[in-house]
Design a protein around this motif. Structure first.
Motif, PDB file in Angstrom:
ATOM      1  N   LEU A   1      16.478  84.614  -6.469  1.00 33.35           N
ATOM      2  CA  LEU A   1      17.797  84.391  -7.079  1.00 33.35           C
ATOM      3  C   LEU A   1      17.652  83.720  -8.444  1.00 33.35           C
ATOM      4  CD1 LEU A   1      19.982  83.314  -4.018  1.00 33.35           C
ATOM      5  CD2 LEU A   1      20.000  85.497  -5.232  1.00 33.35           C
ATOM      6  N   SER A   2      16.673  82.852  -8.554  1.00 36.65           N
ATOM      7  CA  SER A   2      16.513  82.172  -9.848  1.00 36.65           C
ATOM      8  C   SER A   2      16.035  83.171 -10.899  1.00 36.65           C
ATOM      9  CB  SER A   2      15.615  80.943  -9.703  1.00 36.65           C
ATOM     10  OG  SER A   2      14.362  81.164 -10.273  1.00 36.65           O
ATOM     11  N   ARG A   3      15.207  84.146 -10.490  1.00 37.40           N
ATOM     12  CA  ARG A   3      14.795  85.183 -11.445  1.00 37.40           C
ATOM     13  C   ARG A   3      15.976  86.067 -11.849  1.00 37.40           C
ATOM     14  NH1 ARG A   3      10.501  88.390  -8.945  1.00 37.40           N
ATOM     15  NH2 ARG A   3      10.019  86.782  -7.419  1.00 37.40           N
ATOM     16  N   LEU A   4      16.928  86.215 -10.940  1.00 38.46           N
ATOM     17  CA  LEU A   4      18.140  86.998 -11.258  1.00 38.46           C
ATOM     18  C   LEU A   4      19.176  86.148 -11.992  1.00 38.46           C
ATOM     19  CD1 LEU A   4      18.555  88.795  -7.805  1.00 38.46           C
ATOM     20  CD2 LEU A   4      18.039  89.934  -9.979  1.00 38.46           C
ATOM     21  N   ASP A   5      18.835  84.861 -12.175  1.00 31.42           N
ATOM     22  CA  ASP A   5      19.735  83.939 -12.864  1.00 31.42           C
ATOM     23  C   ASP A   5      21.026  83.712 -12.089  1.00 31.42           C
ATOM     24  OD1 ASP A   5      19.658  82.217 -14.889  1.00 31.42           O
ATOM     25  OD2 ASP A   5      20.574  83.554 -16.392  1.00 31.42           O
ATOM     26  N   ILE A   6      20.924  83.722 -10.771  1.00 34.68           N
ATOM     27  CA  ILE A   6      22.102  83.491  -9.925  1.00 34.68           C
ATOM     28  C   ILE A   6      22.021  82.076  -9.378  1.00 34.68           C
ATOM     29  CG2 ILE A   6      23.216  84.104  -7.739  1.00 34.68           C
ATOM     30  CD1 ILE A   6      22.411  86.995  -8.319  1.00 34.68           C
ATOM     31  N   GLU A   7      23.055  81.317  -9.677  1.00 33.41           N
ATOM     32  CA  GLU A   7      23.097  79.940  -9.200  1.00 33.41           C
ATOM     33  C   GLU A   7      24.142  79.851  -8.110  1.00 33.41           C
ATOM     34  OE1 GLU A   7      23.582  76.101 -11.464  1.00 33.41           O
ATOM     35  OE2 GLU A   7      22.499  77.360 -12.930  1.00 33.41           O
ATOM     36  N   ILE A   8      23.700  79.724  -6.896  1.00 32.23           N
ATOM     37  CA  ILE A   8      24.660  79.597  -5.800  1.00 32.23           C
ATOM     38  C   ILE A   8      24.044  78.687  -4.753  1.00 32.23           C
ATOM     39  CG2 ILE A   8      23.819  81.633  -4.514  1.00 32.23           C
ATOM     40  CD1 ILE A   8      26.936  82.222  -4.077  1.00 32.23           C
ATOM     41  N   GLU A   9      24.890  77.906  -4.098  1.00 33.51           N
ATOM     42  CA  GLU A   9      24.376  77.050  -3.040  1.00 33.51           C
ATOM     43  C   GLU A   9      24.162  77.881  -1.792  1.00 33.51           C
ATOM     44  OE1 GLU A   9      27.490  74.261  -2.960  1.00 33.51           O
ATOM     45  OE2 GLU A   9      26.699  73.164  -4.683  1.00 33.51           O
ATOM     46  N   LEU A  10      22.957  77.809  -1.238  1.00 33.03           N
ATOM     47  CA  LEU A  10      22.632  78.521  -0.006  1.00 33.03           C
ATOM     48  C   LEU A  10      22.859  77.555   1.148  1.00 33.03           C
ATOM     49  CD1 LEU A  10      19.273  80.059  -1.245  1.00 33.03           C
ATOM     50  CD2 LEU A  10      21.477  81.241  -1.065  1.00 33.03           C
ATOM     51  N   ARG A  11      23.811  77.916   2.001  1.00 30.71           N
ATOM     52  CA  ARG A  11      24.164  76.969   3.060  1.00 30.71           C
ATOM     53  C   ARG A  11      24.039  77.579   4.446  1.00 30.71           C
ATOM     54  NH1 ARG A  11      27.156  72.117   1.421  1.00 30.71           N
ATOM     55  NH2 ARG A  11      27.788  72.289  -0.762  1.00 30.71           N
ATOM     56  N   PRO A  12      22.861  77.447   5.046  1.00 28.07           N
ATOM     57  CA  PRO A  12      22.738  77.855   6.451  1.00 28.07           C
ATOM     58  C   PRO A  12      23.774  77.088   7.269  1.00 28.07           C
ATOM     59  CG  PRO A  12      20.601  77.229   5.534  1.00 28.07           C
ATOM     60  CD  PRO A  12      21.634  76.870   4.516  1.00 28.07           C
ATOM     61  N   GLU A  13      24.381  77.787   8.205  1.00 26.52           N
ATOM     62  CA  GLU A  13      25.482  77.183   8.958  1.00 26.52           C
ATOM     63  C   GLU A  13      24.970  76.372  10.138  1.00 26.52           C
ATOM     64  OE1 GLU A  13      28.876  79.804   9.461  1.00 26.52           O
ATOM     65  OE2 GLU A  13      29.051  79.152  11.545  1.00 26.52           O
ATOM     66  N   LEU A  14      25.636  75.275  10.410  1.00 31.67           N
ATOM     67  CA  LEU A  14      25.413  74.540  11.640  1.00 31.67           C
ATOM     68  C   LEU A  14      25.994  75.413  12.752  1.00 31.67           C
ATOM     69  CD1 LEU A  14      26.179  70.741  11.953  1.00 31.67           C
ATOM     70  CD2 LEU A  14      25.690  72.243  13.861  1.00 31.67           C
ATOM     71  N   THR A  15      25.114  75.964  13.580  1.00 26.34           N
ATOM     72  CA  THR A  15      25.545  76.994  14.537  1.00 26.34           C
ATOM     73  C   THR A  15      25.962  76.397  15.873  1.00 26.34           C
ATOM     74  OG1 THR A  15      23.223  77.289  15.057  1.00 26.34           O
ATOM     75  CG2 THR A  15      24.203  78.870  13.520  1.00 26.34           C
ATOM     76  N   GLY A  16      26.759  77.149  16.614  1.00 26.74           N
ATOM     77  CA  GLY A  16      27.351  76.625  17.839  1.00 26.74           C
ATOM     78  C   GLY A  16      26.567  76.909  19.110  1.00 26.74           C
ATOM     79  N   LYS A  17      25.645  77.870  19.036  1.00 26.78           N
ATOM     80  CA  LYS A  17      24.905  78.243  20.251  1.00 26.78           C
ATOM     81  C   LYS A  17      23.499  77.690  20.190  1.00 26.78           C
ATOM     82  CE  LYS A  17      27.451  82.541  20.712  1.00 26.78           C
ATOM     83  NZ  LYS A  17      27.372  83.993  20.705  1.00 26.78           N
ATOM     84  N   THR A  18      23.014  77.227  21.337  1.00 22.98           N
ATOM     85  CA  THR A  18      21.681  76.622  21.341  1.00 22.98           C
ATOM     86  C   THR A  18      20.585  77.682  21.203  1.00 22.98           C
ATOM     87  OG1 THR A  18      21.863  76.630  23.731  1.00 22.98           O
ATOM     88  CG2 THR A  18      22.300  74.552  22.637  1.00 22.98           C
ATOM     89  N   SER A  19      20.938  78.966  21.268  1.00 26.08           N
ATOM     90  CA  SER A  19      19.951  80.034  21.019  1.00 26.08           C
ATOM     91  C   SER A  19      19.784  80.307  19.528  1.00 26.08           C
ATOM     92  CB  SER A  19      20.387  81.326  21.715  1.00 26.08           C
ATOM     93  OG  SER A  19      21.665  81.721  21.225  1.00 26.08           O
ATOM     94  N   GLN A  20      20.627  79.683  18.713  1.00 22.97           N
ATOM     95  CA  GLN A  20      20.593  79.928  17.269  1.00 22.97           C
ATOM     96  C   GLN A  20      19.944  78.768  16.527  1.00 22.97           C
ATOM     97  OE1 GLN A  20      24.945  80.442  17.081  1.00 22.97           O
ATOM     98  NE2 GLN A  20      24.577  82.202  15.748  1.00 22.97           N
ATOM     99  N   PHE A  21      19.100  79.100  15.567  1.00 24.00           N
ATOM    100  CA  PHE A  21      18.608  78.112  14.616  1.00 24.00           C
ATOM    101  C   PHE A  21      19.815  77.515  13.884  1.00 24.00           C
ATOM    102  CE2 PHE A  21      17.555  77.027  10.252  1.00 24.00           C
ATOM    103  CZ  PHE A  21      16.420  76.242  10.393  1.00 24.00           C
ATOM    104  N   GLY A  22      19.763  76.221  13.590  1.00 20.17           N
ATOM    105  CA  GLY A  22      20.864  75.623  12.833  1.00 20.17           C
ATOM    106  C   GLY A  22      21.436  74.385  13.487  1.00 20.17           C
ATOM    107  N   SER A  23      20.543  73.520  14.018  1.00 16.86           N
ATOM    108  CA  SER A  23      21.017  72.224  14.496  1.00 16.86           C
ATOM    109  C   SER A  23      21.218  71.320  13.280  1.00 16.86           C
ATOM    110  CB  SER A  23      19.978  71.589  15.432  1.00 16.86           C
ATOM    111  OG  SER A  23      18.820  71.233  14.696  1.00 16.86           O
TER     112      SER A  23
END
Ligand code: ZN
Length: 278
Positions: A137-159
């Motif tokens: 993204l930095s090579r494409l000159d795109i500035e955006i916040e990447l925000r992995p979500e705090l997920t609701g299921k214990t089978s999902q990454f994102g505690s």
């Protein structure tokens, strides 16, 4: 972004929008409803016509309704096959590109499933992909916040802990604080005291900026021991949304609160009205 307070909006186009499939009309409806922001939902794919993305950027700027975005559901940075990991990376980059065209500054997504692997191994893999994404993204000159979500299921990454570590290790990474998921995932974090603790901990570990620049999801929720969960309207759920809003206010938190209750704008409005009395 720098806002004076928390902004309230909906996950996708408000239900009461006349043309429900047109996000530009959605932004106008948000403005009419006296809400503040809107999240673009790319849940089922990231295609968008150019006239829509440029129109969104324009209307969002003119009406002062900032945008956030949510990536597709079929992302798994811990997939079994390398080509599925690669296409997940591509989908995140595609979401970032389109979000950037629309003028969104913060995007969230569900990063991975554990697939019964050790959470430590999954963390390493997610971190690796996030670094690749950031670099591209930095090579494409795109500035955006990447925000992995705090997920609701214990089978999902994102505690909560995983997101805090990821934020420390990857520059453009911040947590998307889904407080309803946090409650569903742990069965805790529904009291005034716990809300206060989690905000204090975010600030302690990630610095002042973590509270000054937030991307939050909130809705009613129900969950069972299998980790299945269902989004509900706030009044049908025991989620302590008033306690959470008070804690956010006490900590002078700023940024976006995106409501993903089924009734979208009704709960978003109820939250905003309550917040403005605090
Ligand atoms: Zn989500």
């Amino acid at each position: 972004m720098n806002y004076e307070r928390l902004l309230f909006g909906t996950a996708g186009v408000p239900n009461s929008t006349a043309k429900k499939n047109n996000p530009i009309e959605g932004v106008k409806r948000i403005h009419e409803l006296e809400l503040d922001c809107m999240q673009l939902e790319f849940a089922h794919g990231v295609r968008m016509k150019e006239e829509i993305s440029s129109g969104l950027r324009k209307v969002s700027y003119e009406l002062g309704v900032p945008l956030t975005s949510h990536g597709p559901y079929y992302i798994n940075l811990n997939a079994r096959e390398q080509d599925k990991i690669d296409s997940s990376v591509e989908r995140i980059i595609q979401t970032a590109k389109i979000s950037d065209l629309c003028g969104a500054e913060s995007m969230t997504f569900h990063a991975a499933f554990y697939m019964k692997d050790s959470p430590f191994d999954v963390f390493d893999l997610v971190e690796k992909s996030m670094n690749v994404i950031e670099e591209r993204l930095s090579r494409l000159d795109i500035e955006i916040e990447l925000r992995p979500e705090l997920t609701g299921k214990t089978s999902q990454f994102g505690s909560l802990e995983e997101l805090i570590s990821l934020t420390k290790n990857v520059n453009s990474c911040r947590p998307c604080m889904d407080f309803s998921h946090l409650y569903a995932r742990t069965g805790n974090f529904n009291t005034d005291k716990e809300f206060d603790e989690v905000l204090t901990s975010l600030k302690g570990q990630l610095g002042e900026d973590a509270l000054q620049n937030m991307h939050i999801h909130m809705s009613g929720i129900s969950s069972n021991s299998k980790g299945d969960l269902k989004h509900l309207n706030l009044e049908e759920s025991d989620f302590n949304w008033k306690g959470l809003l008070s804690a956010l206010k006490n900590h002078d938190c700023r940024g976006y609160i995106i409501c993903n209750s089924p009734n979208l704008e009704v709960d978003a409005k109820m939250m905003k009205d309550y917040y403005m009395t605090l």
